[in-house]
Design an enzyme around this catalytic site. Structure first.
Site, short mmCIF file in Angstrom:
data_model
loop_
_atom_site.label_atom_id
_atom_site.label_comp_id
_atom_site.label_asym_id
_atom_site.label_seq_id
_atom_site.Cartn_x
_atom_site.Cartn_y
_atom_site.Cartn_z
N ASP A 13 0.81 -1.22 0.00
CA ASP A 13 0.00 0.00 0.00
C ASP A 13 0.84 1.27 0.00
OD1 ASP A 13 -2.19 -1.71 0.17
OD2 ASP A 13 -2.08 -1.74 2.36
N GLY A 42 -4.60 -4.25 -3.79
CA GLY A 42 -5.58 -3.18 -3.95
C GLY A 42 -4.82 -1.93 -4.30
N HIS A 43 -4.85 -1.54 -5.56
CA HIS A 43 -4.07 -0.38 -6.03
C HIS A 43 -5.01 0.75 -6.40
CE1 HIS A 43 -0.56 -3.24 -7.26
NE2 HIS A 43 -0.90 -3.35 -6.00
P1 GDP Z 1 -0.72 0.33 -3.55
O1 GDP Z 1 -1.37 -0.92 -3.10
O2 GDP Z 1 0.76 0.34 -3.33
O3 GDP Z 1 -1.07 0.71 -4.97
O4 GDP Z 1 -1.30 1.51 -2.62
P2 GDP Z 1 -2.83 1.71 -2.16
O5 GDP Z 1 -3.61 2.22 -3.31
O6 GDP Z 1 -3.32 0.48 -1.46
O7 GDP Z 1 -2.67 2.81 -1.04
C1 GDP Z 1 -2.06 4.04 -1.30
C2 GDP Z 1 -3.04 5.17 -0.97
O8 GDP Z 1 -2.34 6.38 -0.93
C3 GDP Z 1 -4.12 5.36 -2.00
O9 GDP Z 1 -5.28 5.83 -1.36
C4 GDP Z 1 -3.54 6.43 -2.93
O10 GDP Z 1 -4.52 7.19 -3.62
C5 GDP Z 1 -2.83 7.27 -1.92
N1 GDP Z 1 -1.63 7.99 -2.39
C6 GDP Z 1 -0.63 7.57 -3.22
N2 GDP Z 1 0.34 8.49 -3.30
C7 GDP Z 1 -0.04 9.52 -2.50
C8 GDP Z 1 0.58 10.75 -2.12
O11 GDP Z 1 1.68 11.10 -2.52
N3 GDP Z 1 -0.13 11.54 -1.25
C9 GDP Z 1 -1.35 11.19 -0.75
N4 GDP Z 1 -1.95 12.01 0.10
N5 GDP Z 1 -1.94 10.03 -1.08
C10 GDP Z 1 -1.29 9.21 -1.93
P1 IMO Z 2 -0.93 -4.22 -2.30
O1 IMO Z 2 -0.52 -4.74 -3.65
C1 IMO Z 2 -1.00 -4.79 2.02
C2 IMO Z 2 -1.00 -8.94 3.47
C3 IMO Z 2 -2.26 -9.39 4.19
C4 IMO Z 2 -1.66 -10.39 5.17
C5 IMO Z 2 -0.55 -11.05 4.34
C6 IMO Z 2 -0.94 -12.38 3.71
O2 IMO Z 2 -2.20 -3.45 -2.30
O3 IMO Z 2 0.19 -3.51 -1.62
P2 IMO Z 2 -2.51 -13.02 1.65
O4 IMO Z 2 -3.98 -12.81 1.44
O5 IMO Z 2 -1.64 -12.39 0.62
O6 IMO Z 2 -2.16 -14.47 1.89
O7 IMO Z 2 -2.20 -12.25 3.05
O8 IMO Z 2 -0.22 -10.12 3.33
N1 IMO Z 2 -1.23 -8.37 2.12
C7 IMO Z 2 -1.18 -7.07 1.84
N2 IMO Z 2 -1.02 -5.99 2.64
N3 IMO Z 2 -1.12 -4.61 0.70
C8 IMO Z 2 -1.27 -5.68 -0.13
O9 IMO Z 2 -1.27 -5.56 -1.47
C9 IMO Z 2 -1.34 -6.97 0.45
N4 IMO Z 2 -1.50 -8.21 -0.06
C10 IMO Z 2 -1.41 -9.06 0.97
O10 IMO Z 2 -2.90 -8.32 4.85
O11 IMO Z 2 -1.05 -9.70 6.24
MG MG Z 3 -2.83 -1.58 -1.77
#
Ligand code: GDP
Ligand code: IMO
Ligand code: MG
Length: 427
Positions: A13, A42-43
């Site tokens: 994340d 979850g991106h």
């Molecule tokens: P990912 O799984 O690595 O793609 O990241 P996620 O989408 O799960 O979580 C990142 C969160 O931070 C999302 O809600 C993005 O919209 C937000 N985000 C990403 N870059 C920035 C930033 O530079 N500033 C802020 N405020 N939010 C950001």
């Molecule tokens: P992105 O791509 C954050 C974590 C789960 C759990 C562990 C194992 O959005 O960064 P799993 O279902 O993969 O067997 O769970 O890994 N986990 C993540 N945490 N971001 C993710 O994906 C994750 N994908 C798995 O919360 O601790």
């Molecule tokens: Mg994510």
């Protein structure tokens, strides 16, 4: 020519979706490829203020002109794949071309059932998985009883494979977990129902990507999960069941390491983690709650609250090392505008000793206490900054200090969720 890897440098994340979208739209990217994990990811991508989330699909599905690829290292739930695609289409998105590897392993509904009962059985030792069946699908792959995408096009083979896969699983489910056995016919029927829609997407994605690289096209490998969740290099057993590190990209896509030009580690200006497992800089006070609230730290896939803590340079150096990072992309710097003083973990204290590198054993990591250095905050909203010079002096100092201690140069800084909310430091 260029093959670019974007991966998570912490526990997930970090903003990989934003980084991928940014690169895909600014550098002309021809292919956006997922190489590991599944719909546990979850991106988030924010385009013109509109928010999208991708899970199994590469974020490139939103980039006109780019081809999205789900490569062999991914575990694919056909149900999740089409649910996600249909969700985007229903929102009026013109989805990009999608290719799926014939060798990718399949997640059927029984994998999620097994994931959930295993977690329940673990009780207080549970991993806190996403419950999507990721671990059980990879376990079947390694046990050589997995079903691959290509198997969906041969009913006889499919039935034989599911029969074999469920043989032991059903004994476990009924005799150990006290559950009903899973019926082979029902699983075969479930998977066959996706075959025709999948068929035109399926190909040899390793060949496709190598030919693209030979032809001078640009391929972006979009990481899912992260370094500290890697089954080999992360905080085992509190990890996912794949290799999200840079090395996993080569295995998961069928491209050689000599083809990779850039490896970009995405890292937050603080740290978050979802699920169980050690987290040295985790905060249990008001600061933790404030990071969680201001950062909107809620999981995109499961809606769980993310655990929050300060930036950990030991983790950053470790990620730089095990991935051979050429650059870092530092996200969410804007969130820190609320603090007068910002702590950064520069080392650990473990049983009275100062330790600069990731400790060798899990026991030592559980004992690690952060050693903090403190930086003056900037106390202002930086979300409108578009160049390094625009940033307040203290924010510049913070970024430069992180660069010095994190093992790789900081290519860019995120100052908001939108792709334009980016400051390029080293272009
Ligand atoms: P990912 O799984 O690595 O793609 O990241 P996620 O989408 O799960 O979580 C990142 C969160 O931070 C999302 O809600 C993005 O919209 C937000 N985000 C990403 N870059 C920035 C930033 O530079 N500033 C802020 N405020 N939010 C950001
Ligand atoms: P992105 O791509 C954050 C974590 C789960 C759990 C562990 C194992 O959005 O960064 P799993 O279902 O993969 O067997 O769970 O890994 N986990 C993540 N945490 N971001 C993710 O994906 C994750 N994908 C798995 O919360 O601790
Ligand atoms: Mg994510």
């Amino acid at each position: 020519m260029p093959a670019i890897v974007v991966l998570g440098a912490q526990w997930g994340d970090e903003g990989k979706g934003k980084a991928t979208d940014l690169l895909a739209t600014t550098d002309r990217i021809d292919f956006v490829v997922r190489t590991s994990g599944g719909h546990n990811a979850g991106h988030t991508i924010v385009i013109d203020g509109e928010k999208y989330a991708t899970h199994l699909l590469p974020s490139g599905i939103l980039t006109p002109g780019a081809t999205s690829v789900i490569a062999n290292g991914v575990v694919v739930s056909p149900e999740a794949l089409f649910r996600e695609l249909d969700g985007l289409i229903a929102r009026g998105v013109e989805v990009a071309d999608l290719k799926v590897s014939a060798n990718a392993h399949v997640i059927a509904s029984y994998h999620a059932t097994i994931d959930k009962v295993t977690e329940r059985f673990l009780g207080k030792n549970q991993i806190g998985t996403t419950g999507r069946g990721i671990g059980p699908a990879y376990a079947d792959k390694i046990n050589r009883v997995g079903v691959r995408i290509a198997d969906l096009f041969d009913e006889k083979i499919l039935r034989e494979k599911i029969d074999a896969a469920l043989d032991v699983r059903n004994h476990l489910l009924t005799k150990v977990y006290n559950r009903r056995a899973i019926e082979v016919d029902a699983v075969v029927e479930e998977l066959l129902s996706y075959a025709e829609r999948l068929r035109p997407m399926v190909c040899d994605t390793s060949l496709l990507l190598n030919q693209a690289l030979d032809a001078g096209q640009t391929v972006l490998f979009e990481g899912a999960q992260a370094t500290m969740l890697d089954v080999d290099h992360g905080t085992y057993p509190f990890v996912t069941s794949s290799n999200p590190v840079a090395g996993g990209v080569c295995v998961g896509a069928g491209v050689g390491p000599t083809r990779i030009d850039r490896v970009i580690g995405v890292i937050k200006a603080y740290t978050t983690r979802v699920g169980s497992g050690p987290f040295p800089t985790e905060l249990f006070d008001e600061d933790g709650i404030q990071l969680q609230t201001l950062g909107g730290e809620i999981g995109v896939s499961t809606g769980r609250t993310r655990r929050c803590g300060w930036y950990d340079a030991v983790v950053a150096r470790y990620a730089s090392r095990v991935n051979g990072l050429t650059e870092l992309f530092l996200t969410k710097l804007d969130i820190l505008g609320a603090w007068e003083r910002i702590p950064v973990c520069v080392a650990y204290e473990i049983d009275g000793q100062r330790v600069e590198e990731m400790p060798m054993t899990q026991t030592e990591f559980h004992h690690a206490k952060p050693v903090y250095e403190f930086f003056d905050g900037w106390g202002s909203d930086i979300s409108g900054c578009r160049s390094f010079d625009d940033l307040p002096k203290n924010a510049q100092v913070y970024v430069q200090a992180l660069e010095e201690m994190s093992g790789a140069k900081i290519w860019g800084v995120g100052v908001g969720p939108g792709r334009e909310q980016t400051v390029v430091v080293h272009g």
